[in-house]
Design a protein around this motif. Structure first.
Motif, short mmCIF file in Angstrom:
data_model
loop_
_atom_site.label_atom_id
_atom_site.label_comp_id
_atom_site.label_asym_id
_atom_site.label_seq_id
_atom_site.Cartn_x
_atom_site.Cartn_y
_atom_site.Cartn_z
N GLN A 152 -97.35 94.63 33.53
CA GLN A 152 -97.97 94.58 32.09
C GLN A 152 -96.97 95.20 31.07
N ARG A 153 -95.94 95.97 31.60
CA ARG A 153 -94.99 96.37 30.60
C ARG A 153 -93.94 95.02 30.36
N LEU A 154 -93.77 94.29 31.26
CA LEU A 154 -92.71 93.29 31.15
C LEU A 154 -93.68 91.88 30.46
N ASP A 155 -94.90 92.03 30.44
CA ASP A 155 -95.82 90.94 30.01
C ASP A 155 -95.73 91.34 28.55
N GLU A 156 -95.87 92.49 28.29
CA GLU A 156 -96.17 92.82 26.61
C GLU A 156 -94.60 92.72 26.23
N ARG A 157 -93.61 93.12 26.76
CA ARG A 157 -92.25 93.12 26.14
C ARG A 157 -91.88 91.80 25.87
#
Length: 130
Positions: free
Chosen positions: A5-10
């Motif tokens: 989720q963090r990578l997708d958001e970044r």
């Protein structure tokens, strides 16, 4: 929040479901635009009036008659501007005539134009739906 989720958001990735909704909305908007364009084109074409000069006759020094055909897609009244021209293509007479609505698509008319000097030709300048 998970690492995915963090990578997708970044990196600005969006879930598949959101992409699918975006595609469906885009296709729906494109279909609406094409439909509106087609409808407006048909409305404009239905209101057009075509005319053809069929001939003229110089009846006297002060009168010219013009024969022409009107083709209209709409069942509305039609107005036409007629002109009488001299040798130098100067306007020596003009007249606007109106015709009531008709069920016929095409109609032939002969109209006389009063002139202030001798004319060498008579023409239909334009026709429109008033």
């Amino acid at each position: 929040m998970t690492i995915q989720q963090r990578l997708d958001e970044r990196y600005g990735r969006i879930p598949r479901r959101s992409r699918r909704i975006a595609w469906i909305a885009g296709i729906a908007l494109a279909a609406l635009a094409v439909g509106w364009f087609g409808w407006s084109t048909m409305q404009t074409a239905a209101a057009e009036v075509d005319f053809d000069d069929l001939g003229y006759e110089v009846r006297s020094e002060h009168e010219v008659s013009v024969t022409f055909q009107i083709t209209s897609g709409s069942r509305e009244s039609v107005a036409c501007a007629l002109e009488a021209l001299d040798e130098q293509f100067g306007v020596v007479g003009w007249r606007i005539v109106e015709y009531p609505p008709s069920d016929a698509v095409s109609a032939s008319h002969t109209e006389s134009i009063p002139t202030v000097a001798e004319a060498t030709t008579g023409i239909v300048k334009s026709c429109w739906v008033p």
